[in-house]
Design an enzyme around this catalytic site. Structure first.
Site, PDB file in Angstrom:
ATOM      1  CG  ASN A  43       3.133   3.731   3.355  1.00 38.87           C
ATOM      2  OD1 ASN A  43       3.872   4.376   4.100  1.00 38.87           O
ATOM      3  ND2 ASN A  43       2.640   4.247   2.252  1.00 38.87           N
ATOM      4  CD  GLU A  45       3.450   3.292  -2.053  1.00 41.47           C
ATOM      5  OE1 GLU A  45       4.102   3.748  -3.013  1.00 41.47           O
ATOM      6  OE2 GLU A  45       2.439   3.853  -1.579  1.00 41.47           O
ATOM      7  CB  CYS A  54      -1.508  -0.506   5.134  1.00 43.44           C
ATOM      8  SG  CYS A  54      -2.604  -0.325   3.735  1.00 43.44           S
ATOM      9  CD  GLU A  56      -3.094   1.786   8.670  1.00 44.89           C
ATOM     10  OE1 GLU A  56      -2.184   1.524   7.843  1.00 44.89           O
ATOM     11  OE2 GLU A  56      -4.018   2.572   8.436  1.00 44.89           O
ATOM     12  CB  CYS A  92      -7.302   0.720   3.612  1.00 44.66           C
ATOM     13  SG  CYS A  92      -6.459  -0.848   3.878  1.00 44.66           S
ATOM     14  CB  CYS A  95      -5.720  -1.778   7.831  1.00 45.28           C
ATOM     15  SG  CYS A  95      -4.182  -1.805   6.867  1.00 45.28           S
TER      16      CYS A  95
END
Ligand SMILES: O=c1ccn([C@H]2C[C@H](O)[C@@H](CO)O2)c(=O)[nH]1
Ligand SMILES: [Zn+2]
Length: 149
Positions: A43, A45, A54, A56, A92, A95
């Site tokens: 990830n 940010e 993310c 993924e 999430c 994803c």
């Protein structure tokens, strides 16, 4: 070492590269393409929060932008910065939506990783039942007869 253990180890390894100064939650992912290549992601940010990506999707976008289109499995490891994962970290909704664009939900394995020898696998279809995928744009059921053209 089996393939799932190798994917789990890669997800844990790249988790170290997570850039998560705002949430303090670090995630790593390892995506297995059909040709056997593994694409990793963490990830990333952002101070503006919403541009965050993310682990993924980082892995998927690396693979897709390298020409891959077919995938078998993804391993995901996440938890608070500074220690190993203490729980499984499910992907999430965003994803899952990216996964269903490229993966057959009945075949694609999502492997949630706590450690190299503690992980659980499930099919994308279990995590994301009745997801809206590319097929829904072209499907024409009898109930659509005479519907919007
Ligand atoms: O499966 C998940 C769950 C969360 N995150 C990231 C998003 C954000 O940077 C941080 C906290 O939600 O963890 C992932 O990368 N993958
Ligand atoms: Zn996500």
């Amino acid at each position: 070492m089996g393939m799932n253990t190798a994917l789990a180890a890669e997800a844990l390894r790249v988790r170290e590269y997570a850039y998560a100064p705002y949430s303090g939650f670090c995630v790593g992912a390892a995506l297995l393409a059909e040709n056997g290549k593994i694409y990793t992601g963490c990830n990333v940010e952002n101070a503006a929060y919403s541009p965050s990506n993310c682990a993924e999707r980082t892995a998927f976008f690396k693979a897709l932008s390298s020409g891959e289109r077919k995938f078998k499995a993804i391993a995901i490891a996440g938890g608070k910065q500074g220690g190993p994962p203490v729980d499984y970290c499910p992907p999430c909704g965003v994803c899952r939506q990216v996964m269903i664009e490229f993966c057959d939900p009945e075949l694609f394995d999502v492997i949630l990783v706590k450690s190299e020898d503690d992980y659980i696998g499930s099919k994308l279809s279990e995590l994301f039942p009745m997801g809206f995928g590319p097929g829904n744009l072209t499907a024409r059921g009898a109930d659509q007869e005479g519907g919007i053209q």
